[in-house]
Scaffold this motif. Structure first.
Motif, PDB file in Angstrom:
ATOM      1  N   SER A 129       0.836  -1.195   0.000  1.00  0.00           N
ATOM      2  CA  SER A 129       0.000   0.000   0.000  1.00  0.00           C
ATOM      3  C   SER A 129       0.872   1.246   0.000  1.00  0.00           C
ATOM      4  O   SER A 129       2.083   1.185   0.250  1.00  0.00           O
ATOM      5  CB  SER A 129      -0.905   0.022   1.243  1.00  0.00           C
ATOM      6  N   VAL A 130       0.235   2.368  -0.296  1.00  0.00           N
ATOM      7  CA  VAL A 130       0.931   3.653  -0.229  1.00  0.00           C
ATOM      8  C   VAL A 130       1.385   3.928   1.203  1.00  0.00           C
ATOM      9  O   VAL A 130       2.470   4.457   1.442  1.00  0.00           O
ATOM     10  CB  VAL A 130       0.018   4.776  -0.743  1.00  0.00           C
ATOM     11  N   LEU A 131       0.562   3.529   2.171  1.00  0.00           N
ATOM     12  CA  LEU A 131       0.903   3.768   3.577  1.00  0.00           C
ATOM     13  C   LEU A 131       2.190   3.057   3.970  1.00  0.00           C
ATOM     14  O   LEU A 131       3.055   3.633   4.640  1.00  0.00           O
ATOM     15  CB  LEU A 131      -0.241   3.310   4.482  1.00  0.00           C
ATOM     16  N   SER A 132       2.356   1.800   3.527  1.00  0.00           N
ATOM     17  CA  SER A 132       3.582   1.069   3.866  1.00  0.00           C
ATOM     18  C   SER A 132       4.797   1.713   3.202  1.00  0.00           C
ATOM     19  O   SER A 132       5.877   1.768   3.782  1.00  0.00           O
ATOM     20  CB  SER A 132       3.461  -0.390   3.438  1.00  0.00           C
ATOM     21  N   ALA A 133       4.624   2.222   1.979  1.00  0.00           N
ATOM     22  CA  ALA A 133       5.725   2.902   1.298  1.00  0.00           C
ATOM     23  C   ALA A 133       6.112   4.178   2.032  1.00  0.00           C
ATOM     24  O   ALA A 133       7.296   4.488   2.196  1.00  0.00           O
ATOM     25  CB  ALA A 133       5.329   3.213  -0.145  1.00  0.00           C
ATOM     26  N   VAL A 134       5.122   4.926   2.486  1.00  0.00           N
ATOM     27  CA  VAL A 134       5.405   6.159   3.225  1.00  0.00           C
ATOM     28  C   VAL A 134       6.094   5.844   4.544  1.00  0.00           C
ATOM     29  O   VAL A 134       7.040   6.530   4.946  1.00  0.00           O
ATOM     30  CB  VAL A 134       4.098   6.941   3.471  1.00  0.00           C
ATOM     31  N   LYS A 135       5.654   4.792   5.242  1.00  0.00           N
ATOM     32  CA  LYS A 135       6.282   4.417   6.508  1.00  0.00           C
ATOM     33  C   LYS A 135       7.754   4.057   6.289  1.00  0.00           C
ATOM     34  O   LYS A 135       8.620   4.442   7.076  1.00  0.00           O
ATOM     35  CB  LYS A 135       5.536   3.232   7.132  1.00  0.00           C
ATOM     36  N   TRP A 136       8.019   3.293   5.224  1.00  0.00           N
ATOM     37  CA  TRP A 136       9.412   2.937   4.919  1.00  0.00           C
ATOM     38  C   TRP A 136      10.229   4.186   4.632  1.00  0.00           C
ATOM     39  O   TRP A 136      11.351   4.322   5.118  1.00  0.00           O
ATOM     40  CB  TRP A 136       9.445   2.014   3.705  1.00  0.00           C
ATOM     41  N   PHE A 137       9.666   5.091   3.872  1.00  0.00           N
ATOM     42  CA  PHE A 137      10.369   6.331   3.516  1.00  0.00           C
ATOM     43  C   PHE A 137      10.672   7.162   4.762  1.00  0.00           C
ATOM     44  O   PHE A 137      11.792   7.656   4.945  1.00  0.00           O
ATOM     45  CB  PHE A 137       9.519   7.139   2.542  1.00  0.00           C
ATOM     46  N   VAL A 138       9.701   7.304   5.650  1.00  0.00           N
ATOM     47  CA  VAL A 138       9.892   8.089   6.870  1.00  0.00           C
ATOM     48  C   VAL A 138      10.917   7.431   7.788  1.00  0.00           C
ATOM     49  O   VAL A 138      11.707   8.097   8.455  1.00  0.00           O
ATOM     50  CB  VAL A 138       8.549   8.262   7.604  1.00  0.00           C
TER      51      VAL A 138
END
Length: 236
Positions: A44-53
């Protein structure tokens, strides 16, 4: 600019009536992103954002490469890496630091890495450099000093052509031994033919303070320690 696959085209046509505010280019980009996420198992987009952060702040605030190299050397010494490998790491990374040492790891691109490795025309030398940098940047990724490994992304492990091999006939081996019998080369040919020792191993034994220390004449055994074989200790 690449043509869409049939599945992507069908997906765009399916969502077009409900999302008419998106242009054809925007729809194409959205489907390409979704296709990339699916093929790379990004749920999901949320998991990608969490990884990025999670990873980006540490990578952005990482020390320059020359400082990371010193930390890398300490880690490898603590891991008990062989002296020959430590020397190779130090030599190859010192050369790399002369060009990129003041930059942060996250700023090195795969294209820069590929161009750097292409400076060495000899495939064996290039592969040696590639292995060191791939190991180093793999460690940087684990330490979150970098987001990706530019050595692996920029170039696959360089292949080197296999050397041509030949097999001596008994007559040829006998002739070589007769010619070398009263020369300094007889030791090399004897160890090579009858003990199966590699040229690098024979040279390493010759550099020992007491080369005869690895030879036990009574049982007829040669003990080759790991630093000489570069892999595991071997008894001949």
């Amino acid at each position: 600019g690449a043509p869409l696959n049939p599945g992507a085209t069908a997906a765009i046509n399916a969502i077009r009536p409900a999302q008419t505010w998106l242009s054809d280019d925007e729809l194409k980009e959205a489907e390409s992103v979704r296709w990339f996420a699916r093929t790379n198992r990004i749920p999901s987009v949320l998991s990608a954002v969490k990884w990025f952060v999670l990873h980006t702040p540490e990578a952005v605030s990482a020390p320059p490469i020359q400082v990371c190299v010193e930390e890398f050397h300490v880690v490898k010494r603590c891991e008990g890496v062989r002296h020959t490998s430590l020397y190779a790491y130090r030599h190859n990374l010192a050369v790399f630091c002369r060009q990129f040492g003041e930059r942060q790891p996250v700023t090195i691109t795969p294209k820069e890495m590929s161009d750097y490795l292409m400076k060495w025309e000899n495939p064996a030398t290039r592969r040696h450099k590639w292995r060191t940098l791939a190991t180093f940047f793999g460690w940087l990724v684990r330490m979150r000093y970098a987001l990706e490994n530019p050595a692996v992304l920029g170039m696959q492990s360089p292949r080197i052509p296999s050397p041509e091999r030949f097999i001596l006939t008994p007559a040829e081996a006998r002739d070589i031994l007769r010619r070398a019998k009263h020369t300094d080369a007889i030791g090399y040919w004897a160890l090579s033919m009858f003990a199966g020792m590699r040229t690098s191993e024979i040279k390493a034994v010759q550099r020992l303070p007491n080369p005869w220390s690895v030879v036990r004449l009574g049982p007829g055994v040669i003990d080759l320690p790991a630093p000489i074989t570069k892999t595991l200790a071997r008894i001949i």
